[in-house]
Structures are given as structure tokens and as C-alpha cells.
Design an enzyme around this catalytic site. Structure first.
Site, PDB file in Angstrom:
ATOM      1  N   ALA A  49       0.860  -1.192   0.000  1.00 16.89           N
ATOM      2  CA  ALA A  49       0.000   0.000   0.000  1.00 16.89           C
ATOM      3  C   ALA A  49       0.892   1.236   0.000  1.00 16.89           C
ATOM      4  CB  ALA A  49      -0.891   0.018   1.244  1.00 16.89           C
TER       5      ALA A  49
ATOM      6  N   THR B 145      -5.888  -0.813   8.491  1.00 14.44           N
ATOM      7  CA  THR B 145      -5.488   0.100   9.558  1.00 14.44           C
ATOM      8  C   THR B 145      -6.696   0.538  10.395  1.00 14.44           C
ATOM      9  OG1 THR B 145      -4.732   2.375   9.904  1.00 14.44           O
ATOM     10  CG2 THR B 145      -5.649   1.905   7.758  1.00 14.44           C
ATOM     11  N   ASP B 146      -6.411   0.958  11.616  1.00 10.55           N
ATOM     12  CA  ASP B 146      -7.492   1.489  12.471  1.00 10.55           C
ATOM     13  C   ASP B 146      -7.943   2.879  11.991  1.00 10.55           C
ATOM     14  OD1 ASP B 146      -5.223   2.962  13.215  1.00 10.55           O
ATOM     15  OD2 ASP B 146      -5.499   2.680  15.373  1.00 10.55           O
ATOM     16  N   GLU B 147      -7.145   3.496  11.071  1.00  9.30           N
ATOM     17  CA  GLU B 147      -7.469   4.876  10.662  1.00  9.30           C
ATOM     18  C   GLU B 147      -8.774   4.951   9.878  1.00  9.30           C
ATOM     19  OE1 GLU B 147      -4.126   7.240   9.441  1.00  9.30           O
ATOM     20  OE2 GLU B 147      -2.730   5.951  10.509  1.00  9.30           O
TER      21      GLU B 147
ATOM     22  N   TYR C 157      -5.294   8.840   2.669  1.00 11.06           N
ATOM     23  CA  TYR C 157      -4.768   7.504   2.999  1.00 11.06           C
ATOM     24  C   TYR C 157      -5.865   6.629   3.598  1.00 11.06           C
ATOM     25  CZ  TYR C 157      -2.634   3.866   5.929  1.00 11.06           C
ATOM     26  OH  TYR C 157      -2.349   2.669   6.550  1.00 11.06           O
TER      27      TYR C 157
ATOM     28  N   LYS D 261      -7.720   3.209   2.144  1.00  7.72           N
ATOM     29  CA  LYS D 261      -7.699   1.918   2.839  1.00  7.72           C
ATOM     30  C   LYS D 261      -9.129   1.463   3.122  1.00  7.72           C
ATOM     31  CE  LYS D 261      -4.701  -0.270   4.147  1.00  7.72           C
ATOM     32  NZ  LYS D 261      -3.866  -1.345   3.526  1.00  7.72           N
TER      33      LYS D 261
ATOM     34  N   TYR E 236       3.616  18.068  15.403  1.00  4.88           N
ATOM     35  CA  TYR E 236       2.513  18.779  14.767  1.00  4.88           C
ATOM     36  C   TYR E 236       1.543  19.362  15.800  1.00  4.88           C
ATOM     37  CZ  TYR E 236       3.789  16.056  10.530  1.00  4.88           C
ATOM     38  OH  TYR E 236       4.446  15.478   9.468  1.00  4.88           O
TER      39      TYR E 236
HETATM   40  P1  NAD Z   1       5.344   0.642   3.889  1.00  7.46           P
HETATM   41  O1  NAD Z   1       4.999   1.932   3.236  1.00  7.46           O
HETATM   42  O2  NAD Z   1       6.539   0.563   4.768  1.00  7.46           O
HETATM   43  O3  NAD Z   1       5.523  -0.495   2.773  1.00  7.46           O
HETATM   44  C1  NAD Z   1       4.641  -0.617   1.692  1.00  7.46           C
HETATM   45  C2  NAD Z   1       5.237  -1.618   0.695  1.00  7.46           C
HETATM   46  O4  NAD Z   1       4.308  -1.760  -0.386  1.00  7.46           O
HETATM   47  C3  NAD Z   1       6.560  -1.161   0.076  1.00  7.46           C
HETATM   48  O5  NAD Z   1       7.492  -2.226   0.067  1.00  7.46           O
HETATM   49  C4  NAD Z   1       6.184  -0.745  -1.335  1.00  7.46           C
HETATM   50  O6  NAD Z   1       7.232  -0.908  -2.280  1.00  7.46           O
HETATM   51  C5  NAD Z   1       5.006  -1.671  -1.628  1.00  7.46           C
HETATM   52  N1  NAD Z   1       4.101  -1.125  -2.639  1.00  7.46           N
HETATM   53  C6  NAD Z   1       3.569   0.136  -2.669  1.00  7.46           C
HETATM   54  N2  NAD Z   1       2.830   0.292  -3.767  1.00  7.46           N
HETATM   55  C7  NAD Z   1       2.855  -0.885  -4.446  1.00  7.46           C
HETATM   56  C8  NAD Z   1       2.271  -1.358  -5.655  1.00  7.46           C
HETATM   57  N3  NAD Z   1       1.519  -0.556  -6.427  1.00  7.46           N
HETATM   58  N4  NAD Z   1       2.500  -2.629  -6.036  1.00  7.46           N
HETATM   59  C9  NAD Z   1       3.278  -3.450  -5.283  1.00  7.46           C
HETATM   60  N5  NAD Z   1       3.885  -3.049  -4.142  1.00  7.46           N
HETATM   61  C10 NAD Z   1       3.677  -1.789  -3.722  1.00  7.46           C
HETATM   62  O7  NAD Z   1       4.025   0.205   4.657  1.00  7.46           O
HETATM   63  P2  NAD Z   1       3.857  -0.511   6.089  1.00  7.46           P
HETATM   64  O8  NAD Z   1       3.940   0.519   7.147  1.00  7.46           O
HETATM   65  O9  NAD Z   1       4.736  -1.697   6.134  1.00  7.46           O
HETATM   66  O10 NAD Z   1       2.338  -0.960   5.991  1.00  7.46           O
HETATM   67  C11 NAD Z   1       2.007  -2.211   5.390  1.00  7.46           C
HETATM   68  C12 NAD Z   1       0.495  -2.380   5.422  1.00  7.46           C
HETATM   69  O11 NAD Z   1       0.031  -2.344   6.770  1.00  7.46           O
HETATM   70  C13 NAD Z   1      -0.250  -1.264   4.685  1.00  7.46           C
HETATM   71  O12 NAD Z   1      -1.335  -1.851   3.997  1.00  7.46           O
HETATM   72  C14 NAD Z   1      -0.747  -0.349   5.788  1.00  7.46           C
HETATM   73  O13 NAD Z   1      -1.952   0.296   5.428  1.00  7.46           O
HETATM   74  C15 NAD Z   1      -0.982  -1.353   6.915  1.00  7.46           C
HETATM   75  N6  NAD Z   1      -0.830  -0.796   8.284  1.00  7.46           N
HETATM   76  C16 NAD Z   1       0.299  -0.114   8.640  1.00  7.46           C
HETATM   77  C17 NAD Z   1       0.428   0.367   9.949  1.00  7.46           C
HETATM   78  C18 NAD Z   1       1.683   1.098  10.396  1.00  7.46           C
HETATM   79  O14 NAD Z   1       1.710   1.608  11.524  1.00  7.46           O
HETATM   80  N7  NAD Z   1       2.725   1.160   9.601  1.00  7.46           N
HETATM   81  C19 NAD Z   1      -0.592   0.156  10.878  1.00  7.46           C
HETATM   82  C20 NAD Z   1      -1.735  -0.554  10.469  1.00  7.46           C
HETATM   83  C21 NAD Z   1      -1.839  -1.053   9.170  1.00  7.46           C
HETATM   84  P1  TYD Z   2       2.653   8.871  11.711  1.00 11.97           P
HETATM   85  O1  TYD Z   2       3.841   8.086  12.156  1.00 11.97           O
HETATM   86  O2  TYD Z   2       2.719   9.613  10.420  1.00 11.97           O
HETATM   87  O3  TYD Z   2       1.405   7.865  11.738  1.00 11.97           O
HETATM   88  P2  TYD Z   2      -0.183   8.179  11.545  1.00 11.97           P
HETATM   89  O4  TYD Z   2      -0.381   9.545  11.077  1.00 11.97           O
HETATM   90  O5  TYD Z   2      -0.539   7.184  10.520  1.00 11.97           O
HETATM   91  O6  TYD Z   2      -0.799   7.920  12.888  1.00 11.97           O
HETATM   92  O7  TYD Z   2       2.304   9.934  12.845  1.00 11.97           O
HETATM   93  C1  TYD Z   2       2.028   9.527  14.178  1.00 11.97           C
HETATM   94  C2  TYD Z   2       1.581  10.773  14.918  1.00 11.97           C
HETATM   95  O8  TYD Z   2       2.691  11.673  15.021  1.00 11.97           O
HETATM   96  C3  TYD Z   2       0.470  11.535  14.205  1.00 11.97           C
HETATM   97  O9  TYD Z   2      -0.429  12.080  15.169  1.00 11.97           O
HETATM   98  C4  TYD Z   2       1.207  12.672  13.494  1.00 11.97           C
HETATM   99  C5  TYD Z   2       2.390  12.940  14.412  1.00 11.97           C
HETATM  100  N1  TYD Z   2       3.622  13.416  13.738  1.00 11.97           N
HETATM  101  C6  TYD Z   2       4.266  14.553  14.195  1.00 11.97           C
HETATM  102  O10 TYD Z   2       3.819  15.208  15.162  1.00 11.97           O
HETATM  103  N2  TYD Z   2       5.405  14.956  13.558  1.00 11.97           N
HETATM  104  C7  TYD Z   2       5.913  14.282  12.496  1.00 11.97           C
HETATM  105  O11 TYD Z   2       6.964  14.721  11.927  1.00 11.97           O
HETATM  106  C8  TYD Z   2       5.259  13.102  12.043  1.00 11.97           C
HETATM  107  C9  TYD Z   2       5.781  12.320  10.871  1.00 11.97           C
HETATM  108  C10 TYD Z   2       4.105  12.686  12.705  1.00 11.97           C
END
Ligand code: NAD
Ligand code: TYD
Length: 345
Positions: free
Chosen positions: A80, A127-129, A152, A156, A209
Site C-alpha cells: 500500500a 489500519t485502524d485509521e 490515505y 484503505k 505537529y
Molecule cells: P510501507 O509503506 O513501509 O511499505 C509498503 C510496501 O508496499 C513497500 O514495500 C512498497 O514498495 C510496496 N508497494 C507500494 N505500492 C505498491 C504497488 N503498487 N504494487 C506493489 N507493491 C507496492 O508500509 P507498512 O507501514 O509496512 O504498511 C504495510 C500495510 O500495513 C499497509 O497496507 C498499511 O496500510 C498497513 N498498516 C500499517 C500500519 C503502520 O503503523 N505502519 C498500521 C496498520 C496497518
Molecule cells: P505517523 O507516524 O505519520 O502515523 P499516523 O499519522 O498514521 O498515525 O504519525 C504519528 C503521529 O505523530 C500523528 O499524530 C502525526 C504525528 N507526527 C508529528 O507530530 N510529527 C511528524 O513529523 C510526524 C511524521 C508525525
């Protein structure tokens, strides 16, 4: 097939899978966008049961070729566009990858598995978002109405709805998870915790922020991977599971806490404390105030519980980033600079 296996959670999941299910053939399908990094998978790149496929979910042909070549029999879908701030600057990629990409993957899976859809699992990682923003009380349940606020989370949410409909209409064997904020090794330093650790080591301002009082519920990535493994193997078809750490922190509190931990690790004195780098900056447009997960369902139905306390998870994470400065500088020396300039000026 694990999609997005070169990203943050995906790479942790590929490593988890090969360690816990060494007889499964793991096919990592990833487009290697700015967020995908094969360095994350160096240690298993020659594992006999690992394959990497460079492919883009926006292109159905890439997906069907991978299905045919590797006889894909199950999918865990993580790929994603995942960063809220980038979705505000450029929402189109989010719609194309998260919605159209998920559609392409569902359709390829449905066609390829048409002889018996019920035996092929499709785990959709979300995601919970998608639930929007909470006030000071309450938590997200699996039954909470969707109310996404950013490009975003809207994209999702769109993908979650497609997955739900493919179950309802075509009887695909799908499960969906909605997880809270993850932290841990391999997270791209655009997200709060790795950005914070990086800026502290480099003595750069730490951008917080707005008033810093937005709240997130943090979970160590390995605990998320364990939950995904359980849901994949034991979650009933059509079910949704919320995953979270019951670990709520306001941004300013978590930033201060991590700064104090880093002061100890980096031997910084009070005058030189990382806390002095904290800089309040303009708020993110539409910034959700609070997220919190009620994980009762997965805890009761599948007996999942996070193994790491926040202190343990954070200490492992900080240690990993300090020990992998090359990994960080390979990222931050490239196009990351352009993004940083656009976002923080
Ligand atoms: P990330 O951005 O670190 O990694 C995303 C990966 O997807 C990358 O390797 C990228 O190359 C690949 N990708 C993007 N577009 C693509 C496409 N068109 N085709 C094939 N591959 C593609 O993301 P993450 O933080 O590891 O999140 C992974 C999943 O978990 C996502 O679906 C995200 O919504 C979900 N998620 C993330 C979090 C978090 O805190 N990071 C929390 C809840 C859910
Ligand atoms: P982030 O890691 O971008 O995750 P998400 O927005 O998906 O929850 O941000 C976590 C929290 O931190 C969010 O409330 C935004 C805040 N934030 C900052 O205050 N400064 C920053 O530079 C970033 C990247 C996030």
C-alpha cells in the site's frame, strides 16, 4: 504470496514467516516504491523457500504472471501507499495502489482460484485509521462505523469495502485486520518514531505537529506479525479483527519519553538533551485527534496477546536504529531529502 514484503511490516512478516513456517514457499510481490527496500531482506535472500517478484499491483498482468509462475495458493496483502502526509500532498497514488491495486489482486485471486474459492485464504491487512477520530473516551470496535478522514485512510477504507464485498458476493475466503500504529525495525524514517530517532542522532529539529496532544495506540511490529499469523491460520472466513497494543500515548509524551531513552543511549547531558530539539510546527490538515483499539475480539477468539511491553519494544527499536545507521543513511541521503523539504520546509 505476501504483497509489500519489502516494506516495514511486510519485511518483518516475511522474516517471521520463514522462521515459523520454513516449509511454506514465500513469494514477496513488491513494486519497490520509495518505501520498499530489499536491504530489509538481506538475511533471507538466498533462503530456498523465498522468492522475490518485482511487480506492481496497478498492473493486473504483473499479478497474474506471479500467480501462474509460483502457483500462488494464499495471499497476505500488505502492499500500500501508507503515509498520511504523502497522501495529503499526492492522493492519486493512494487511490491507484490501495483501491485499484486491491481490486486487481482480488480479481486475479478470484479467477485463479475459481475451482474452489473457499480453500484459498486472502488476508487483507488494514489500519485502524478507517474508523476516523475518537474523542477522549471509547475505543474502536470491529463494529465501529467507518469514517475515514485522510486520503490515505479513505483509500484503505475503500480497499476494506472491496474485500468485504468479494466475500459477500463471490464467497471468497477473506479475513481483514485493522491494526493500530506499529513501530520497530525497518520502518521508513518518514513516520514519527524513526524520524524522531534519526533527527536526535543528527541533532536536527524534531517536528511535533500542532499542540502535540494527538493520541496514538502503539504496537511493536513483531506482535502485529504474530497476530497476522494467527488470523491467517485460525480466523474464521469473513471475520474482521482489530489489533492493538492497549498502549496510548500523546505525541508529545512519546516524543519526550523516546528523547530521554536516547539521551541515555547517546550519552547526552541535560544541556545537550534530545528534548531541546523538540519543535512545534504547523499541524497536519485534518489531523485525527485520537486512535485507540479495543482488541478484545482477537484476544478472546484467537488467544492473541502482545508479547512485548512498550519498554521492551522501544528498546529493541532504538538499538536497531542505532546499530543500522548505514540503512538509515542509505535512505536519508537520497530522494528522502526532497520529501523532507516539501513536508518540513
Ligand atoms: P510501507 O509503506 O513501509 O511499505 C509498503 C510496501 O508496499 C513497500 O514495500 C512498497 O514498495 C510496496 N508497494 C507500494 N505500492 C505498491 C504497488 N503498487 N504494487 C506493489 N507493491 C507496492 O508500509 P507498512 O507501514 O509496512 O504498511 C504495510 C500495510 O500495513 C499497509 O497496507 C498499511 O496500510 C498497513 N498498516 C500499517 C500500519 C503502520 O503503523 N505502519 C498500521 C496498520 C496497518
Ligand atoms: P505517523 O507516524 O505519520 O502515523 P499516523 O499519522 O498514521 O498515525 O504519525 C504519528 C503521529 O505523530 C500523528 O499524530 C502525526 C504525528 N507526527 C508529528 O507530530 N510529527 C511528524 O513529523 C510526524 C511524521 C508525525
Amino acid at each position: 504470496m505476501i504483497t509489500g514484503g519489502a516494506g516495514f511490516i511486510g519485511a518483518n512478516l516475511v522474516l517471521h514467516w520463514l522462521c515459523h513456517h520454513p516449509d511454506d514457499l514465500v513469494v514477496n510481490f513488491d513494486a519497490l516504491t520509495y518505501a520498499g527496500n530489499l536491504e530489509n531482506l538481506q538475511e533471507i535472500k538466498n533462503h530456498p523457500n523465498y522468492r522475490f517478484v518485482l511487480g506492481d499491483l496497478r498492473n493486473s498482468l504483473d499479478i497474474s504472471k506471479a500467480f501462474s509462475k509460483h502457483a500462488i495458493d494464499a495471499v497476505i496483502h500488505l502492499a500500500a501507499e501508507s503515509h498520511v502526509d504523502r497522501s495529503i500532498h499526492g492522493p492519486a497514488d493512494f487511490v491507484e495502489t490501495n483501491i485499484t491495486g486491491t481490486f486487481n489482486l482480488l480479481e486475479t485471486s478470484r479467477k485463479y482460484w475459481s475451482d474452489d474459492l473457499s480453500t484459498h485464504r486472502f488476508l487483507h491487512v488494514s489500519t485502524d485509521e478507517v474508523y476516523g477520530s475518537l474523542g477522549s473516551k471509547g475505543k474502536f470496535l470491529e463494529t465501529t462505523a467507518y469514517a475515514p478522514n485522510s486520503p490515505y485512510s479513505a483509500s484503505k477504507a475503500g480497499s476494506d469495502h472491496l474485500v468485504r464485498a468479494w466475500r459477500h458476493t463471490y464467497k471468497m475466503n477473506v479475513v481483514t485486520t485493522n491494526c493500530s500504529n506499529n513501530y520497530g525495525p525497518f520502518q521508513f524514517p518518514e513516520k514519527l518514531l524513526p524520524l524522531l530517532i534519526h533527527n536526535c542522532t543528527q541533532k536536527l529539529p524534531i517536528p511535533v505537529y500542532g499542540d502535540g496532544k494527538n493520541i496514538r495506540d502503539w504496537l511493536f511490529v513483531e506482535d502485529h506479525c504474530e497476530a497476522l499469523d494467527l488470523v491467517f491460520h485460525e480466523g474464521a472466513s469473513g471475520e474482521v479483527f482489530n489489533i492493538g497494543g492497549s498502549n496510548e500515548w500523546s505525541n508529545i509524551d512519546i516524543v519526550r519519553f523516546v528523547c530521554r531513552e536516547l539521551d541515555k543511549e547517546l550519552g547526552r547531558s541535560e544541556d545537550d538533551s534530545c528534548e531541546n530539539l523538540i519543535t512545534f510546527v504547523k499541524d497536519r490538515p485534518g489531523h485525527d485527534r485520537r486512535y485507540a483499539i479495543d482488541a478484545t475480539k482477537i484476544k478472546t477468539a484467537l488467544k492473541w496477546t502482545p508479547r512485548h511491553s512498550f519498554e521492551e519494544g522501544l528498546s529493541k527499536t532504538i538499538r536497531w536504529y542505532l546499530d543500522h545507521q548505514d540503512w538509515v543513511s542509505n535512505i536519508t541521503s537520497g530522494t528522502y531529502k526532497d520529501y523532507y523539504e516539501l513536508q518540513y520546509g
